[in-house]
Design an enzyme around this catalytic site. Structure first.
Site, PDB file in Angstrom:
ATOM      1  N   HIS A 155       1.259   6.971  -0.299  1.00 29.20           N
ATOM      2  CA  HIS A 155       0.705   6.041   0.465  1.00 29.20           C
ATOM      3  C   HIS A 155      -0.947   5.925   0.034  1.00 29.20           C
ATOM      4  CE1 HIS A 155      -1.199   4.871   4.322  1.00 29.20           C
ATOM      5  NE2 HIS A 155      -0.013   4.188   4.680  1.00 29.20           N
ATOM      6  N   HIS A 201       0.845  -1.235   0.026  1.00 30.91           N
ATOM      7  CA  HIS A 201       0.008  -0.125   0.148  1.00 30.91           C
ATOM      8  C   HIS A 201       1.050   1.304   0.001  1.00 30.91           C
ATOM      9  CE1 HIS A 201       1.107  -0.423   4.049  1.00 30.91           C
ATOM     10  NE2 HIS A 201       0.831   0.999   4.270  1.00 30.91           N
TER      11      HIS A 201
END
Length: 844
Positions: free
Chosen positions: A75, A59
């Site tokens: 992110h 992620h």
């Protein structure tokens, strides 16, 4: 230089502060923007660069451009780590080159939304190098649009000039500059010196010293005032800080400053004595270790201690004996230096008191002692020209090898005599006659009057100690072992030890000490207590601190353990003292006697002979073992909130009832209500403590990475510095290569990962943190409400002073883990007097 950061896909942009997540929005992970994607395919955010790191859960991605040393983090989603990589189909590998047409990852945005997780994608700069961001975009953007620009300064990798070298500062130089600033500047201290663990400043104006700021430095274990001497406890690295301070300015002149605040005379006197004695400790320890080596060689027949014709044996004897028998010379020099006199004059006066010409052939029969006769008294180990007897003790004019007090005295006397002579002696003859006159005025009274009197003082102290150390069943040794570490806190242990070691320093035949090994029992008691804490604590930052203090402690230097571990936790210090007494008791019962001065700690057994070594080891193990067991039994990671609150309530109740109100005051139920609130807080505080235990583990790893980076840069800096003045081709090429390594070396990637892990863990435990904060706020409000009600009803003086006590109780976890400081509560001396007057007048 500018670096452009591009949109990974179609979407919209907002300021990072609007995210309001408490992590990215606060800038903990760098400056940047928050991006809201509208497509599933995410492309590179750099037109030229590399993917340097991909998180395991896919992620988060770190990108880097070769010209910019920091990394850019993308992110995707705020809490997507919980999905364990399911929404992410990664299309690149770590180290792969990327451009704007490179697909990085396919993201299932619908799956993220279905799990009620935000798709907000922060894009930020991570790293230690300076930068700024400009031209931030806002609103809707298309794939490949510029989100913002990074402004930075490009470093020249081909050469590192002197200015570049100055950019690197060791932590010791940084600490030195920090301490100078917070003690009031260079003009606010007369001298700086160090002992084994403490950086010591002779302060002029205490009011200018900011203790709270000094304590914030990472190197500082504690701060102690000893009169006008400021002692900063650092540990074995303290001399490095002192050296940096001296190098900063070797020509400081503070004589014009005036002292505004004087502590009591006893405190000032104590500070002077410590300042004179402390610099000698390394000399004494070095000489002691050499003496231990000599004793070991002699015991194993490597050398013959009685054969002065053997070159190797004699050289070893010189190395082992000289520093100890001439130790007074160093005391004299330090005394003169401290008082601002001529240190070379101090050296000469010291040597005049230990001249080899004092040693003659003489008589040993007391019946033949006459004034001016050279005598050699075997009972007291005294030799010199006889003056008179006090009892059966012969007072003589003699050498003061191994003594201390006469040298300190003559240092004081000579400095003030020198200043007095300067006031009236003409400058035309000063350079010729002043010093001879100083020597005559000081050395003769010392030899014939003051020296003999001080010798009696030394004998008296030795007799008193002898009386205590011979108390039955080792009680005297146990008492000494119990009290010596508290004396370390006061900074007077050096003076105590030097006094006790006087006869051993002088090499008096038959001199041995039963009580001195008790001091080492105290050392092992404190070590055992700290090891017990190490076993029990779940605070990983604290574990690292404890481990860092143990090496120096095993060589007898306990200050770092005391100020970093045992004293802050309270009980371990008392446990260490008690455990030391146990070991001292065993040593005293078995009769372990020190025969010679050697190094402390693990080197100490070399100062004992035969079975005494075994007895000493047994006593040390008793101290160590009991310290570990007692510490494990009694150690508490933090104060128990309910017990602490109950204690505060009892004190407050006593405070209120002492006024003897005529009307019945029902405060007991109110205070019990407060206590129950603390009892009901147990769950929230326990959960929060478990959270902190893991956080400190991450912080501990981060600290180690920072230390590794600092050590590498420091060593590389030294290598480059050694090549600075070499102009041959090979050296230049080598230097350029090292400069490139120096400039490129960074552990920012690892540090960022750890910081990110900490923030992710914090977000995943948000419920626990929120419950903890809510409970704290609730309890604080109830405490404030109940105390205010009592105060409004009865107008009791200083009742609000007890709120800080309740604050300590509910913040026990944060205090224990070092995130908060304990607050003072109750009444000070002035308030107690006012309250007493109020009570005597009668409360209405």
């Amino acid at each position: 230089m500018y670096l452009k950061v591009f949109a990974p896909c179609d979407g919209s942009v907002e300021e990072l502060s609007k995210l309001n997540d408490g992590v990215f929005s606060e800038g903990f992970l760098g400056k940047g923007i928050v991006f809201y994607p509208k497509n599933n395919n995410f492309y590179s955010i750099l037109d030229c660069g590399n993917v340097v790191q991909i998180f395991d859960t896919k992620h988060a991605y770190f990108f880097q451009n070769s010209n910019f040393k920091n990394q850019i983090l993308m992110h995707m989603g705020l809490d997507t780590v919980k999905l364990k990589g399911k929404p992410f189909d990664t299309k690149v590998v770590e180290g792969e080159e990327v451009d704007l047409n490179k697909l990085v990852v396919n993201v299932d945005l619908e799956l993220i939304k279905k799990n009620e997780i935000s798709i907000a994608t922060p894009i930020t700069i991570s790293g230690d190098y300076e930068y700024d961001i400009t031209n931030l975009k806002s609103g809707d953007v298309k794939k490949g649009d510029v989100l913002f620009e990074v402004c930075y300064e490009e470093k020249d990798e081909k050469a590192l000039n002197n200015d570049d070298l100055k950019l690197y500062k060791s932590k010791y130089l940084i600490a030195a500059e920090y301490f100078i600033k917070n003690i009031g500047g260079k003009q606010n201290y007369k001298d700086v010196y160090n002992c084994m663990t403490r950086l010591r400043f002779s302060i002029i104006d205490k009011e200018k010293v900011d203790i709270k700021q000094i304590e914030k430095n990472k190197l500082v274990k504690g701060v102690v005032w000893n009169g006008l001497e400021l002692q900063i406890i650092i540990g074995g690295e303290c001399y490095k800080v002192k050296d940096e301070i001296i190098n900063m300015d070797k020509n400081i002149n503070n004589k014009s400053a005036k002292t505004k605040l004087k502590p009591p005379f006893s405190k000032r006197a104590l500070g002077v004595i410590t300042a004179i004695m402390a610099p000698n400790v390394p000399i004494i320890l070095a000489s002691g270790i050499l003496s231990a080596i000599y004793a070991l060689f002699a015991a194993t027949n490597v050398i013959n201690a009685n054969d002065d014709s053997n070159m190797f044996s004699t050289i070893m004897k010189i190395l082992s004996k000289t520093g100890l028998v001439l130790v007074g010379v160093f005391f004299c020099m330090n005394t003169v230096k401290y008082l601002g006199g001529n240190i070379l004059l101090g050296a000469l006066l010291g040597l005049l008191l230990v001249s080899r010409f004092y040693f003659q052939a003489g008589v040993s029969d007391p019946n033949l002692y006459k004034f001016g006769t050279y005598v050699i008294d075997k009972n007291y180990g005294v030799s010199g020209w006889f003056l008179f007897n006090i009892g059966n003790f012969p007072v003589t004019v003699r050498s003061y090898e191994g003594s201390i007090l006469p040298f300190i005295l003559i240092g004081f006397l000579s400095t003030y005599v020198d200043k007095w002579i300067k006031t009236w002696m003409p400058t035309t003859v000063d350079v010729v006659f002043r010093y001879p006159l100083v020597i005559l005025i000081t050395i003769l009274p010392t030899l014939f009057i003051l020296g003999p009197l001080l010798s009696l003082v030394e004998i008296g102290v030795a007799k008193a100690i002898g009386f205590v150390e011979n108390w039955p069943i080792g009680i005297g040794v146990a008492i000494f072992a119990f009290i010596i570490q508290p004396l370390v806190l006061m900074g007077v242990h050096v003076a105590v030890y030097v006094t006790l070691q006087a006869q051993l320093l002088a090499g008096v035949p038959g001199a041995e000490s039963l009580i001195l090994p008790g001091g080492q029992a105290a050392v092992w008691g404190q070590i055992g207590a700290a090891i017990g804490v190490l076993i029990m604590t779940k605070n990983w930052n604290f574990k690292t601190i404890i481990i860092g203090t143990l090496p120096s402690a095993t060589f007898g230097i306990t200050e770092t353990i005391l100020y970093s571990v045992n004293i802050p936790k309270g009980r371990p210090f008392l446990v260490g003292c008690v455990s030391g007494a146990f070991g001292g008791l065993v040593m005293g019962i078995l009769g372990a006697k020190l025969k010679r001065l050697v190094g402390d700690g693990i080197l100490y057994p070399m100062g004992l002979d035969g079975l005494d070594q075994l007895y000493f080891v047994i006593g040390s193990l008793v101290s160590l073992g009991s310290g570990i067991l007692l510490s494990m039994l009694f150690y508490r990671e933090r104060i128990m909130e309910y017990k602490y609150a109950k204690k505060i309530s009892n004190k407050l109740k006593k405070h209120i009832f002492s006024l003897n109100f005529k009307q019945n005051i029902d405060v007991k139920s109110e205070l019990e209500f407060i206590n129950k609130e603390y009892l009901n807080s147990k769950k929230e505080l326990a959960n929060y403590e478990k959270y902190l235990q893991y956080v400190t583990k991450i912080e501990n790893k981060l600290l180690k990475v920072e230390q590794k980076e600092d050590n590498f840069k420091k060593n590389m800096y030294k290598k480059i510095s050694r090549l600075e003045n070499k102009n041959d081709t090979k050296s230049i090429e080598k230097k350029e290569g090292l400069v490139k390594v120096y400039n490129n070396y960074s552990l920012a990637e690892i540090k960022t990962k750890l910081v990110f892990d900490k923030q992710e863990y914090t977000k995943n435990n948000k419920q626990i943190i929120d419950a903890y904060n809510e409970k704290i706020k609730s309890v604080e409000n109830i405490v404030s409400q109940k105390i205010n009600e009592i105060d409004n009803k009865f107008n009791i003086p200083y009742i609000n002073n007890f709120k800080n006590g309740y604050w300590n109780a509910i913040h026990s976890v944060d205090i224990s883990y070092g995130y908060e400081d304990t607050r003072l509560y109750g009444m000070n001396k002035e308030e107690k007097n006012i309250f007493k007057e109020y009570k005597n007048k009668g409360a209405k």
